[in-house]
Structures are given as structure tokens and as C-alpha cells.
Design an enzyme around this catalytic site. Structure first.
Site, PDB file in Angstrom:
ATOM      1  N   HIS A   9       0.827  -1.207   0.000  1.00 29.34           N
ATOM      2  CA  HIS A   9       0.000   0.000   0.000  1.00 29.34           C
ATOM      3  C   HIS A   9       0.862   1.259   0.000  1.00 29.34           C
ATOM      4  O   HIS A   9       1.580   1.526   0.956  1.00 29.34           O
ATOM      5  CB  HIS A   9      -0.898  -0.027   1.242  1.00 29.34           C
ATOM      6  N   HIS A  52      -1.195  11.046  -2.188  1.00 24.05           N
ATOM      7  CA  HIS A  52      -2.536  10.629  -1.764  1.00 24.05           C
ATOM      8  C   HIS A  52      -3.456  11.803  -1.464  1.00 24.05           C
ATOM      9  O   HIS A  52      -4.530  11.935  -2.033  1.00 24.05           O
ATOM     10  CB  HIS A  52      -2.450   9.726  -0.534  1.00 24.05           C
TER      11      HIS A  52
END
Length: 258
Positions: A9, A52
Site C-alpha cells: 500500500h 494521496h
């Protein structure tokens, strides 16, 4: 024994600053890891960058939002110091830089960080970078946003798409079919064995996020061997992969705190 595939991730983000080349390189040191998940947005001058948050404060030490800054401005920011002084000076990578780094080694789950009313052109810019490197078979483009997935489908129907959700909506099957998705990316707390099995039996891969505890990895792995596990800690996934099977849960609790 856990046999499920691992998706790192934002790279090995448990140890290195997320979505940086440092995190990707660290993930690649674990040879059993063959997937990473990253997040992509556009700079104000239209370059796909790997970050992100829509805002810059948490991971880049900047202010304002990503789309209001040029690539040159974003490249001046420090994307590593917040994690550790050892990573001070790490930069926000472009998607092209990241793909060059992992090409031939890792497959890439690219989340399109879009909003329904913004980031027009993100899918096209991402697909251009992928096509330049002939990596169409090595990526899957994912998003929470229906419009982003439909744009991918229209521009490059041969590139795989995946729907991201954090719940189980009643119209899930319709959403997957509408966008032509072959992957469902779902919060790990929202699945059970019957649900996972029903989706996979329809020919759709399932990835659960974000799982950092070994016990939970093994619980999820027992639901279906093809379930993909997305984690910040691929080292823990590797440990779970290599540990002999232990059936007594109480024994786990005594010697494995995570």
C-alpha cells in the site's frame, strides 16, 4: 498457511514515506511482493504525480492543494522528512518516474484521486504515461469515482479497471458491470467468506485494504486463496506467509502482538 498475494500500500509505507520512490524500492526488496498500490493526481500543468492527499500539508510540508501547484513547485517540496529524518529530501514522484522504477518488476494498482466535479483529464494523462512504457498489461486503474472509471473505459477499454468502496452497496453488481470492472477494492472490515467467494466466482478479483495485523491477514486469507491483501507492512505479510500454521488462537495472542 497464508498463500494470498500481497499489494504494498503506497509502497512499503509502514517503513518509508508513502508514495515515494523510496517506498517502492523498499517494497521491491521483498521479492515475493509483485503488486503495489499508488495514488495519482494532476499538477496544475497537467502532469500526473504520485500523492494521496488532495492537500499538501501532511506528507509534503506544503500548503494548499495539489492541483494548484505546477510540477516544478511540487518538486521543491520535501515528501520524506515527515516520516523520518533519514528520508529528508525525498521528492514527490511523477507517475512516469515511478513506472520507470518498477517496470518489469512490479504490477501497479493506480488509484485515480479524482472527485466527480474535478480532475478532468486525469485518466487520459495516466493512460498516456502507461502507454508510453507499454505497461497496459501491468496496471489496473481504480477509483471511488464512477466518472473516472467510465473515462478509462472509453479511452482504453483494454486496460483493467477496479471499483473502490468502503461499504457494500445494494447495487454493487450494477456498479461493477457499468464500469467494466474486473477488480473490487474494499475495506477489509466489510467482507466475509461468503461475500468474497461470491464476487470471485463471478470472475472479479477482490482486494481488501488496509491490513497490517498478521492475525487479520490470516483470517482474511482463510476466506479465499485468491483474495488480495493490501498492506502498509509487506514484511508482516511475508512473516505470515512463512510462519507454520498455528491453530490455537490463544497461542497467537501470547507471542504475536500484531
Amino acid at each position: 498457511m497464508l498463500n494470498n498475494r500481497c499489494v504494498a500500500h503506497r509502497g512499503f509505507s509502514g517503513a518509508a514515506p508513502e508514495n515515494t520512490l523510496a517506498a517502492m524500492r523498499l517494497a521491491m526488496k521483498i521479492k515475493e511482493v509483485d503488486w503495489i498500490e499508488i495514488d495519482v493526481q494532476l499538477s496544475s500543468d497537467g502532469v500526473p504525480v504520485v500523492i494521496h492527499d488532495f492537500t499538501l500539508g501532511r506528507t509534503a510540508g506544503g500548503s494548499g492543494i495539489v492541483r494548484d501547484h505546477t510540477l516544478a513547485e511540487l518538486k521543491k517540496m520535501d515528501a520524506g522528512r515527515w516520516k523520518s529524518r533519514w528520508y529528508a529530501g525525498e521528492r514527490i514522484p511523477t507517475l512516469g518516474e515511478l513506472l520507470d522504477e518498477v517496470r518489469g518488476r512490479l504490477k501497479v494498482n493506480i488509484e485515480l484521486k479524482a472527485k466527480a466535479d474535478s480532475y478532468t483529464g486525469l485518466a487520459a494523462a495516466v493512460l498516456k504515461e502507461v502507454a508510453l512504457r507499454k505497461m497496459e498489461q501491468d496496471v489496473i486503474l481504480t477509483s471511488f469515482i464512477r466518472e473516472a472509471l467510465l473515462e478509462v473505459r472509453a479511452l482504453a477499454p483494454g486496460v483493467r479497471r477496479g471499483l473502490i468502496i468502503d461499504h457494500r452497496p445494494p447495487d454493487l453488481e450494477q456498479r461493477l458491470q457499468e464500469c467494466g470492472c474486473t477488480l473490487l477494492s474494499i475495506a477489509h472490515g466489510k467482507v466475509d467468506a461468503a461475500f468474497v467467494r461470491s464476487i470471485i466466482e463471478r470472475g472479479i478479483d477482490v482486494m481488501v485494504w488496509t491490513v497490517d495485523h498478521i492475525r487479520r491477514m490470516r483470517e482474511l486469507g482463510s476466506m479465499h486463496p485468491d483474495l488480495m491483501i493490501c498492506t502498509n507492512r509487506p514484511d508482516r505479510w511475508l512473516l505470515a506467509l512463512k510462519l507454520p500454521e498455528i491453530r490455537e488462537r490463544a497461542l497467537w495472542r501470547r507471542w504475536m502482538p500484531f
